[in-house]
Motif scaffolding. Sequence first.
Motif, PDB file in Angstrom:
ATOM      1  N   PRO A 127      90.394  57.350 -25.765  1.00 54.61           N
ATOM      2  CA  PRO A 127      89.451  57.192 -24.650  1.00 54.61           C
ATOM      3  C   PRO A 127      88.026  57.431 -25.135  1.00 54.61           C
ATOM      4  O   PRO A 127      87.791  58.280 -25.997  1.00 54.61           O
ATOM      5  CB  PRO A 127      89.863  58.291 -23.668  1.00 54.61           C
ATOM      6  N   LYS A 136      83.508  57.079 -24.128  1.00 51.88           N
ATOM      7  CA  LYS A 136      82.508  57.193 -23.072  1.00 51.88           C
ATOM      8  C   LYS A 136      81.810  55.832 -22.933  1.00 51.88           C
ATOM      9  O   LYS A 136      81.209  55.345 -23.892  1.00 51.88           O
ATOM     10  CB  LYS A 136      81.503  58.268 -23.502  1.00 51.88           C
ATOM     11  N   GLU A 156      88.311  53.041 -16.049  1.00 54.48           N
ATOM     12  CA  GLU A 156      88.656  54.390 -15.587  1.00 54.48           C
ATOM     13  C   GLU A 156      90.165  54.610 -15.575  1.00 54.48           C
ATOM     14  O   GLU A 156      90.658  55.652 -15.970  1.00 54.48           O
ATOM     15  CB  GLU A 156      88.090  54.633 -14.186  1.00 54.48           C
ATOM     16  N   HIS A 159      89.168  56.122 -19.796  1.00 51.32           N
ATOM     17  CA  HIS A 159      87.842  56.266 -20.403  1.00 51.32           C
ATOM     18  C   HIS A 159      86.933  57.050 -19.454  1.00 51.32           C
ATOM     19  O   HIS A 159      87.153  57.065 -18.245  1.00 51.32           O
ATOM     20  CB  HIS A 159      87.210  54.898 -20.659  1.00 51.32           C
ATOM     21  N   THR A 160      85.903  57.673 -20.018  1.00 55.79           N
ATOM     22  CA  THR A 160      84.887  58.294 -19.176  1.00 55.79           C
ATOM     23  C   THR A 160      83.860  57.219 -18.871  1.00 55.79           C
ATOM     24  O   THR A 160      83.216  56.695 -19.780  1.00 55.79           O
ATOM     25  CB  THR A 160      84.209  59.449 -19.934  1.00 55.79           C
ATOM     26  N   VAL A 161      83.740  56.876 -17.589  1.00 57.53           N
ATOM     27  CA  VAL A 161      82.882  55.743 -17.239  1.00 57.53           C
ATOM     28  C   VAL A 161      81.640  56.230 -16.508  1.00 57.53           C
ATOM     29  O   VAL A 161      81.738  57.025 -15.569  1.00 57.53           O
ATOM     30  CB  VAL A 161      83.650  54.746 -16.343  1.00 57.53           C
ATOM     31  N   ILE A 162      80.495  55.775 -16.967  1.00 52.19           N
ATOM     32  CA  ILE A 162      79.243  56.093 -16.279  1.00 52.19           C
ATOM     33  C   ILE A 162      78.714  54.798 -15.680  1.00 52.19           C
ATOM     34  O   ILE A 162      78.323  53.877 -16.401  1.00 52.19           O
ATOM     35  CB  ILE A 162      78.229  56.704 -17.263  1.00 52.19           C
TER      36      ILE A 162
END
Length: 577
Positions: free
Chosen positions: A116, A118, A151, A155-158
């Motif tokens: 995963p 960012k 997501e 994964h870390t999604v911004i």
Amino acid sequence: MASLKHYLNSIIGEAMAEATQSESCNANVITSSKPGFGDYQANGIMSEAKRRGMKPRDLAEQVIISLKQSLPSLIDRLEIGGPGFINIFLSDSEIKKRATRAIQEPTLLIPPAEVPIKVAVDYSSPNLAKEMHVGHLRGTIIGDAIVRVLERRGHTVIRQNHVGDWGTQFGMLITYMEEAVGADSDLPNALSDLESFYRDAKQRFDDDPAFAERARLSVVKLQSGDKDYLSAWEIFIDESLRHCEAVYEALDVTLTRNDLDAESRYNNDLSVIIEDLQKTDLLAESKGAKCVFLPEFSGKDGEPLPLIVQKSDGGYLYSTTDLAAIRLRHKMKIQRALYVVDARQSLHFQQVFAVARAAGFSGQDLSLEHISYGTMMGKDGRPFRTRSGDTVKLAELLEEAKQRAYDLVTEKNPTLPDSQRRDIAERVGIGAVKYADLSKSRTSDYIFDWSTMLSFDGNTAPYLLYAYARIKSILRKAPERSYDSIQSLSKPEERALCLKILQLGEIIEAVDRDCMPNQLCNYLYELSGLFMKFYENCPILKGESSQTESRLALCRLTAETLQQGLELLGITPLEQM
Ligand code: ARG
């Protein structure tokens, strides 16, 4: 449990590496093109053999021998096909086992990413001077589907809504706001139609030199941080964002205020960007403007093509802000930055990405990707507009979608209570608009056509929503039965459906990688087609009881798969239609 394709790729790739005594090999496993070729085929043998001067069939044979030493239970048999493919036939018992596990634990249908990361996703990003129009539809919908998929993969999604909230137009707008609202003091009302507000302001600006002068002065005041002007600007931005949020809500899009990454956020960084470019010797001057020329960019006649970063009057540009934003993304240790933006900005992003790399604002540890999409066209093959040639407001388009779906539902189901018809219409209408967009390859232009998107036949939201509701109604007919394991795959239609369900994971992997939500749409459409075939050929409630239970379990798993897939597209299915 890894996806089937992922797993097959890794075990066959390893066997190939062993046979060729190399570090790693690409097995290039794909789903088979014909039933006789098995469920999957490994196509990588050919190219790998060629590279090493081997005969492909010899390599295929060696790989099969090595795999057979401890054949995984998933594989029933392997065959050499054609000039040197490996055809892979999966075992029924393992398909049943995996499907049964997925019924008990539905999250297993979509395996998480192995590594995963960012990810920042820049999408929707309207210009706040005007109301959202159809030009923002694709980016908003496609971006939101991508974000949901990423997501779901862990994964870390911004989310980054890079709204255009700065620039000379805002001087004009707040000057007009002072004037217009000063008189009637009902701001929300005055701004309720942002489009005509903008038009009127522009008219004033063009007609009255004194107004234009005040507007220009207010830009200067705004840029120098004058408190009064800033607060007037904030009021305008706030109101404009409220318009966007109403559209997001109607579309069931996940963006909120927390996801803003407005252009104005970078105001203080822009002069620093210029200074830093200066230090790297990349900056050149051309006709008084500050530019970066990179050798890989040239115009039609071979003349060097600049990226302008500061105008001759000192003003900064869209590109300067994007450079500053990349630098921040890099500082935030983001590993993948996606820009879901119109294909017409392709050169802009190529240049900005190249300059960011050349200037060291981002390193190779940040992958910069323009996720471009084509234009939404009308039936006449020209960019979609109203009959009078105006841009279509998104809010109005969505209202029309709901109304058209309501008429359709009423025609099909006139006896349903009105409130229920409204609910269904909302889901079907909005779903149809979203799905029509998502199901097309994003890179090409597409024709917006109400009648195809609202049709119950073909690759459409109504078709899929109906398929889901139909399965749910079958399940409601057998509430007392337990159906949590798949025991029978005797009919080919059962096996085909079950295997398809187990392939959701690899489709999601592909969407994660390629950001092409139409892959998921095609999959769901094929899945529904296989369900219909199963339904026609395999009696569900009439057969022997063990078979009935297994088939009901398969219905349940199909519904679960459809639901997960649709939700990743931002469409919530209906239990009843
Ligand atoms: N506001 C821009 C437009 O309406 C899109 C911004 C896209 N994102 C970006 N980082 N440039 O065209």
